[in-house]
Design an enzyme around this catalytic site. Structure first.
Site, PDB file in Angstrom:
ATOM      1  N   ARG A  59       0.969  -1.004   0.314  1.00  0.00           N
ATOM      2  CA  ARG A  59      -0.031  -0.431  -0.615  1.00  0.00           C
ATOM      3  C   ARG A  59       1.114   1.066   0.135  1.00  0.00           C
ATOM      4  O   ARG A  59       0.218   2.629  -0.427  1.00  0.00           O
ATOM      5  CB  ARG A  59      -1.297  -0.247   1.467  1.00  0.00           C
ATOM      6  CG  ARG A  59      -2.278  -0.995   0.711  1.00  0.00           C
ATOM      7  CD  ARG A  59      -3.425  -1.244   1.945  1.00  0.00           C
ATOM      8  NE  ARG A  59      -2.645  -1.585   3.525  1.00  0.00           N
ATOM      9  CZ  ARG A  59      -2.584  -3.091   3.644  1.00  0.00           C
ATOM     10  NH1 ARG A  59      -2.979  -3.608   2.825  1.00  0.00           N
ATOM     11  NH2 ARG A  59      -1.680  -2.591   4.685  1.00  0.00           N
ATOM     12  N   GLU A  96       5.925 -10.096  16.497  1.00  0.00           N
ATOM     13  CA  GLU A  96       5.328 -10.555  17.445  1.00  0.00           C
ATOM     14  C   GLU A  96       5.343 -12.117  17.656  1.00  0.00           C
ATOM     15  O   GLU A  96       5.555 -12.225  18.276  1.00  0.00           O
ATOM     16  CB  GLU A  96       3.260 -10.481  17.782  1.00  0.00           C
ATOM     17  CG  GLU A  96       2.726 -10.970  19.157  1.00  0.00           C
ATOM     18  CD  GLU A  96       1.791 -10.702  18.853  1.00  0.00           C
ATOM     19  OE1 GLU A  96       0.680  -9.622  18.321  1.00  0.00           O
ATOM     20  OE2 GLU A  96       0.848 -10.279  20.079  1.00  0.00           O
TER      21      GLU A  96
HETATM   22  P1  AMP Z   1       4.151  -2.220  11.080  1.00  0.00           P
HETATM   23  O1  AMP Z   1       5.378  -2.840  10.906  1.00  0.00           O
HETATM   24  O2  AMP Z   1       3.775  -2.928  12.442  1.00  0.00           O
HETATM   25  O3  AMP Z   1       4.145  -0.885  11.113  1.00  0.00           O
HETATM   26  O4  AMP Z   1       2.986  -2.809  10.451  1.00  0.00           O
HETATM   27  C1  AMP Z   1       3.377  -1.819   9.144  1.00  0.00           C
HETATM   28  C2  AMP Z   1       2.918  -2.070   8.188  1.00  0.00           C
HETATM   29  O5  AMP Z   1       1.194  -3.421   8.418  1.00  0.00           O
HETATM   30  C3  AMP Z   1       1.980  -1.584   6.443  1.00  0.00           C
HETATM   31  O6  AMP Z   1       2.613  -1.515   5.662  1.00  0.00           O
HETATM   32  C4  AMP Z   1       0.749  -1.586   7.173  1.00  0.00           C
HETATM   33  O7  AMP Z   1       0.360  -1.637   5.879  1.00  0.00           O
HETATM   34  C5  AMP Z   1       0.150  -2.905   8.155  1.00  0.00           C
HETATM   35  N1  AMP Z   1      -0.608  -2.279   8.863  1.00  0.00           N
HETATM   36  C6  AMP Z   1       0.060  -2.763  10.220  1.00  0.00           C
HETATM   37  N2  AMP Z   1      -1.457  -2.609  11.003  1.00  0.00           N
HETATM   38  C7  AMP Z   1      -2.206  -2.435  10.259  1.00  0.00           C
HETATM   39  C8  AMP Z   1      -3.383  -1.838  10.503  1.00  0.00           C
HETATM   40  N3  AMP Z   1      -4.489  -1.555  11.367  1.00  0.00           N
HETATM   41  N4  AMP Z   1      -4.279  -1.528   9.059  1.00  0.00           N
HETATM   42  C9  AMP Z   1      -4.108  -1.880   8.633  1.00  0.00           C
HETATM   43  N5  AMP Z   1      -2.491  -1.573   8.120  1.00  0.00           N
HETATM   44  C10 AMP Z   1      -1.749  -2.116   8.794  1.00  0.00           C
END
Ligand code: AMP
Length: 170
Positions: A59, A96
């Site tokens: 995205r 996690e």
């Molecule tokens: P993180 O590495 O945990 O910061 O996760 C980021 C990635 O996961 C991004 O590329 C987001 O597109 C996706 N992501 C994580 N949590 C969500 C959420 N609640 N809603 C949509 N996309 C998420």
């Protein structure tokens, strides 16, 4: 100023229980909403000399290309492992449970090029943090990170070695 937060749909317990998924498809479908999102993402970096905008699969691609166009920069796709056809460099990060990784072509940036990293959502910050480290390892200068949505309660910005510009905070 108009805020298009109402075009971000919340989907509880998807893709797994306890996660509230931020569904951006109504925003993608809105010409005004997308123009607003891309404008809010690139504006803090206008006039700052950006060579490349990096978008994180998948995205981050949707916004990254528009931001690159607005800044007069090139675009670099940062991908999940195994998707790029030529020599790559990779950075792993902790989930996690287990690990994930981001990759880019080894010759995607030149030493000293100024890079802005874009994604849709900053959650735990693992993906953005690893991507910024990947560019630093490649000799680029990361000038910033920008996301449409920051889930502040997860404190993901702490994992990113740069200031994170977020358009919407939850
Ligand atoms: P993180 O590495 O945990 O910061 O996760 C980021 C990635 O996961 C991004 O590329 C987001 O597109 C996706 N992501 C994580 N949590 C969500 C959420 N609640 N809603 C949509 N996309 C998420």
């Amino acid at each position: 100023m108009t805020d298009f937060r109402h075009l971000i749909r919340e989907v509880p317990d998807w893709p797994e229980p306890g996660i509230v998924f931020k569904d951006i498809t109504p925003l993608l479908a809105s010409p005004e909403g997308m123009a607003w999102a891309v404008d809010r993402l690139y504006e803090p970096f206008a006039g700052k000399h950006v060579d490349r905008v990096a978008g994180i699969e998948s995205r981050g691609f949707l916004f990254g290309v528009g931001v690159a166009r607005a800044l007069g920069a090139g675009f670099i796709p940062v991908r999940k492992p195994g998707k790029l056809p030529r020599a790559t460099i990779r950075r792993e990060y902790a989930l996690e449970y287990g690990t994930d990784a981001v990759e880019m072509h080894a010759d995607a940036v030149r030493e000293g090029q100024r890079v802005l990293v874009i994604d849709d959502v900053l959650a735990t910050g693992g993906t953005m943090g690893a991507t910024c480290e990947l560019f630093a390892e490649a000799g680029a200068e990361v000038i910033g990170a920008a996301v449409l949505i920051e889930l502040e309660f997860l404190a993901g910005a702490e994992k990113v070695p740069h200031a994170v510009h977020s358009v919407l905070r939850y």
